[in-house]
Design an enzyme around this catalytic site. Structure first.
Site, PDB file in Angstrom:
ATOM      1  N   HIS A  70       0.817  -1.213   0.000  1.00 30.26           N
ATOM      2  CA  HIS A  70       0.000   0.000   0.000  1.00 30.26           C
ATOM      3  C   HIS A  70       0.852   1.266   0.000  1.00 30.26           C
ATOM      4  O   HIS A  70       0.320   2.374  -0.200  1.00 30.26           O
ATOM      5  CB  HIS A  70      -0.944   0.004   1.207  1.00 30.26           C
ATOM      6  CG  HIS A  70      -2.341   0.411   0.867  1.00 30.26           C
ATOM      7  ND1 HIS A  70      -2.626   1.499   0.065  1.00 30.26           N
ATOM      8  CD2 HIS A  70      -3.542  -0.115   1.218  1.00 30.26           C
ATOM      9  CE1 HIS A  70      -3.938   1.621  -0.059  1.00 30.26           C
ATOM     10  NE2 HIS A  70      -4.522   0.650   0.623  1.00 30.26           N
TER      11      HIS A  70
ATOM     12  N   ASP B 252      -2.346   3.087  -4.357  1.00 28.15           N
ATOM     13  CA  ASP B 252      -3.581   2.965  -3.595  1.00 28.15           C
ATOM     14  C   ASP B 252      -4.460   1.881  -4.212  1.00 28.15           C
ATOM     15  O   ASP B 252      -4.121   1.275  -5.227  1.00 28.15           O
ATOM     16  CB  ASP B 252      -4.318   4.310  -3.521  1.00 28.15           C
ATOM     17  CG  ASP B 252      -4.614   4.890  -4.903  1.00 28.15           C
ATOM     18  OD1 ASP B 252      -4.684   4.114  -5.884  1.00 28.15           O
ATOM     19  OD2 ASP B 252      -4.767   6.119  -5.004  1.00 28.15           O
TER      20      ASP B 252
END
Length: 225
Positions: A196, A200
């Site tokens: 992450h 995104d």
């Protein structure tokens, strides 16, 4: 029972990945009937065999060109995202010595046939335990066909320092809605684990749905090859 050198290295790699990578997972079911039919037609036209892994691998390469943040690494010391120019595709392979991830370097420059042959060569080397020095290093993205083990999905551990791993579930016949009516279709589940820090969920989902659309309508990716 003491671990051998290969198992110790794998254990250290798994632990580092879990410790350092804040991973997330997204998944989608895909109607693979079109891919199965395209594979049959390709084999009839060429007289050659093409495995599902090789076909999906070529879709993955096209997807990484569109979404380069997934073909990347995170440099924690510099707080920088390192985008890789080459796509060095790892293929998770179960062997008598345990799980290995041999790497096909420069997959972005390969045709489907060349990529198929390179993956087959790496798999054979993994099972024989006879690798050239670079065969297990330098990967930038990993493909894992765990459907061969009879499972549909897995929240896989990313192969550090890569940013993502795509898993392919087993191909099974299921009831599927086509044009408003139930039909029997060949369906697979695709699972993407990603770092992450490098992207995104929107970019990860875009990559995953692109690969799924290639599986559902293989002709749609011809312009990318």
């Amino acid at each position: 029972m003491p671990l051998d050198r290969t198992a110790r290295a794998a254990a250290a790699q798994f632990s580092r990945s879990r410790r350092e990578i804040p991973e997330a997972t997204v998944w989608v079911d895909a109607d693979a009937t079109g891919l199965v039919e395209a594979r049959r037609e390709l084999e009839r036209a060429t007289g050659e065999r093409f495995g599902i892994t090789a076909l999906v691998a070529r879709f993955v390469v096209a997807g990484l060109r569109r979404h380069p943040s997934l073909n990347a690494s995170f440099d924690a010391e510099r707080s920088e995202l390192v985008l890789h120019g080459a796509i060095n595709l790892g293929a998770a392979t179960q062997t008598a010595r345990g799980l290995m991830v041999p790497v096909v370097h420069g997959a972005e420059a390969m045709s489907l046939r060349a990529l198929r042959d390179a993956l087959a060569e790496r798999a054979a080397q993994a099972k024989a335990g006879a690798f050239p020095p670079a065969a297990l290093t330098g990967g930038t993205f990993t493909l894992n066909n765990y459907g061969a083990l009879g499972v549909d999905g897995s929240a896989a551990i990313i192969n550090h320092p890569e940013a993502a791993m795509l898993g392919i579930g087993r191909f099974v016949e299921r009831a599927w809605v086509v044009d408003g009516a139930l039909a029997v279709r060949t369906v697979t589940e695709l699972t993407l684990s990603f770092d992450h820090r490098v992207c995104d969920g929107a970019d990860a989902a875009a990559f995953l749905t692109f690969v799924a659309s290639c599986i559902e309508r293989p002709v749609s990716v011809l312009a990318e090859l």
